[in-house]
Design an enzyme around this catalytic site. Structure first.
Site, PDB file in Angstrom:
ATOM      1  N   GLY A  48      10.809  -8.278  -0.765  1.00 27.34           N
ATOM      2  CA  GLY A  48      11.621  -8.170   0.452  1.00 27.34           C
ATOM      3  C   GLY A  48      12.922  -7.476   0.120  1.00 27.34           C
ATOM      4  N   GLN A  86      42.777  -9.083 -20.565  1.00 26.08           N
ATOM      5  CA  GLN A  86      42.754  -9.927 -19.366  1.00 26.08           C
ATOM      6  C   GLN A  86      41.738  -9.429 -18.332  1.00 26.08           C
ATOM      7  OE1 GLN A  86      46.112  -9.800 -16.501  1.00 26.08           O
ATOM      8  NE2 GLN A  86      46.351 -11.987 -16.933  1.00 26.08           N
ATOM      9  N   GLU A 121       0.847  -1.186   0.000  1.00 28.95           N
ATOM     10  CA  GLU A 121       0.000   0.000   0.000  1.00 28.95           C
ATOM     11  C   GLU A 121       0.884   1.237   0.000  1.00 28.95           C
ATOM     12  OE1 GLU A 121      -2.774  -0.122   3.213  1.00 28.95           O
ATOM     13  OE2 GLU A 121      -3.612  -2.067   2.621  1.00 28.95           O
ATOM     14  N   GLU A 134       7.912 -17.300  -2.650  1.00 28.47           N
ATOM     15  CA  GLU A 134       8.023 -16.093  -3.470  1.00 28.47           C
ATOM     16  C   GLU A 134       9.477 -15.656  -3.620  1.00 28.47           C
ATOM     17  OE1 GLU A 134       6.594 -11.435  -3.066  1.00 28.47           O
ATOM     18  OE2 GLU A 134       5.249 -13.030  -2.392  1.00 28.47           O
ATOM     19  N   GLU A 177      17.833  -5.036   2.671  1.00 29.40           N
ATOM     20  CA  GLU A 177      18.074  -4.704   4.074  1.00 29.40           C
ATOM     21  C   GLU A 177      17.172  -5.527   5.000  1.00 29.40           C
ATOM     22  OE1 GLU A 177      19.417  -1.613   1.379  1.00 29.40           O
ATOM     23  OE2 GLU A 177      17.470  -2.571   1.609  1.00 29.40           O
TER      24      GLU A 177
END
Length: 389
Positions: free
Chosen positions: A376, A291, A137, A254, A379
């Site tokens: 999610g 390289q 929300e 999830e 942090e």
């Protein structure tokens, strides 16, 4: 699916059905997605006929019961599914079915009544009805206890008022599994929320706006508004007041699919960049001869392989009924950050071409930024890991 107990596979985590699923998905994506993805980016949606084709091929029912038309495979198959969708290079396409199968409709599978399963799941698996998940929300993101959308009990159902934002499949989907507040202000937040199936045709349900995003442009993302929206009792998922627990129950799944999708994107980006640096001429040779470039790509490949193995291991633990909260939180944090790191290097090695919007690597760079946020934030995930250290 055949028994693959004696067959050699590419990983100890896999059985033959996992390998078959990967091959089938790769073929479908090459034939049905990559030729059309740029057009979908411009249109801002994945066509329903494509999702229907996914249903026809069994891709929308991988972990759903056979009685509803699913394949009844395990969490490892779900990880393979998400990884291959990520390899499509169109993040907006990948997230569209993933939200439908593993973030929205899965709540009906996990906690819905038999009547709800019979009413929704066959159409979900066939691609006839597309679902969204309504958690976030304007004032509640990672902290779901802060939701403000309310549902008041009335005769025969609930009246919902409030809004949801950043809702994938919210514009063109058919229903949203929404978490709403149903308890009193002094009640514990974890006992004051209920999960409802809110169908698009219900009076009082509207799409306030289709949101314009940095990436995932071929997925539709909406702000949804509920104004005295009546939801019948038969659309309550599980018990009233237990919605918070229902939302938490599926977060592990999830986060596995988001991590797997991110590793699919990272691998595709490395493959595209490897092809580029092996043919791009500079300073009397090709970039692959330098390289620094070889070694940075090699290190990114090593990191991606490590990330993939963490995803598979967590999926294996979930499939075997083991506690995987720490593993899943680690993989979500790691994979979300890693895919951004990989795409940074891949754009860098493309030079000016990587900054042009028409190139796949630039599109992927835009798309993956959300991987360290959605499902999610990094942090939040690291705090979950820290709690268990």
């Amino acid at each position: 699916m055949p028994d693959a107990s004696s067959d050699v596979t590419t990983s100890p985590y896999f059985r033959l059905e996992h390998e078959m699923l990967r091959d089938q998905l790769a073929r479908f994506i090459n034939e049905e997605v990559k030729p059309h993805g740029e057009k979908w980016e411009q249109e801002g949606k994945v066509p329903r006929e494509t999702l229907k084709k996914m249903g026809d091929n069994g891709f929308l029912g991988i972990h759903y019961p056979e009685e509803f038309g699913g394949s009844e495979l395990d969490t490892i198959a779900t990880a393979v599914y998400a990884e291959e969708l990520g390899k499509s290079t169109f993040g907006g396409f990948a997230i569209t079915p993933l939200v439908h199968t593993d973030m929205s409709s899965v709540h009906i599978l996990n906690a819905g009544s038999q009547e709800q399963k019979e009413r929704f799941l066959p159409d979900v698996i066939a691609g006839n009805r597309i679902g969204a998940i309504g958690l976030t929300e304007p004032r509640a993101g990672s902290d779901l206890k802060g939701i403000g959308t309310k549902a008041k009990k009335v005769d025969g159902g609930w009246v919902v008022n409030g809004s949801k934002i950043f809702i994938t499949n919210g514009v063109y989907g058919d229903f949203v599994c929404a978490l709403v507040k149903t308890g009193d202000a002094d009640e514990k937040p974890t006992r004051a929320a209920t999960m409802l199936i809110i169908e698009k045709e219900f009076d009082g349900f509207s799409v306030a706006q289709k949101l314009n995003k940095q990436g995932w442009r071929c997925s539709d993302t909406a702000e949804l508004v509920f104004e005295d929206c009546f939801v019948p009792d038969e659309n309550v998922i599980g018990e009233p007041g237990r919605g918070f627990y229902a939302a938490m129950q599926n977060l592990q799944n999830e986060r596995i699919v988001i991590g797997a999708m991110a590793m699919g994107e990272a691998q595709a980006a490395i493959d595209i960049t490897l092809e580029w640096v092996k043919q791009r001429q500079a300073f009397g040779g090709v970039l692959w001869d330098k390289q620094t470039i070889r070694q940075r790509l090699a290190m990114q490949q090593a990191k991606v392989e490590a990330g993939r193995q963490l995803v598979y291991h967590a999926a294996w633990k979930v499939a075997n009924g083991q506690d995987a909260v720490k593993d899943v939180s680690m993989l979500k944090a790691l994979c979300g950050e890693l895919v951004n790191e990989v795409l940074y290097d891949c754009v860098q090695f493309h030079g000016g071409s990587g900054y042009i919007e028409e190139t796949p690597i630039n599109r992927m760079f835009r798309d993956v930024r959300v991987q360290s946020i959605g499902g999610g934030a990094t942090e939040v995930m690291l705090e979950e890991v820290a709690k268990r250290m």
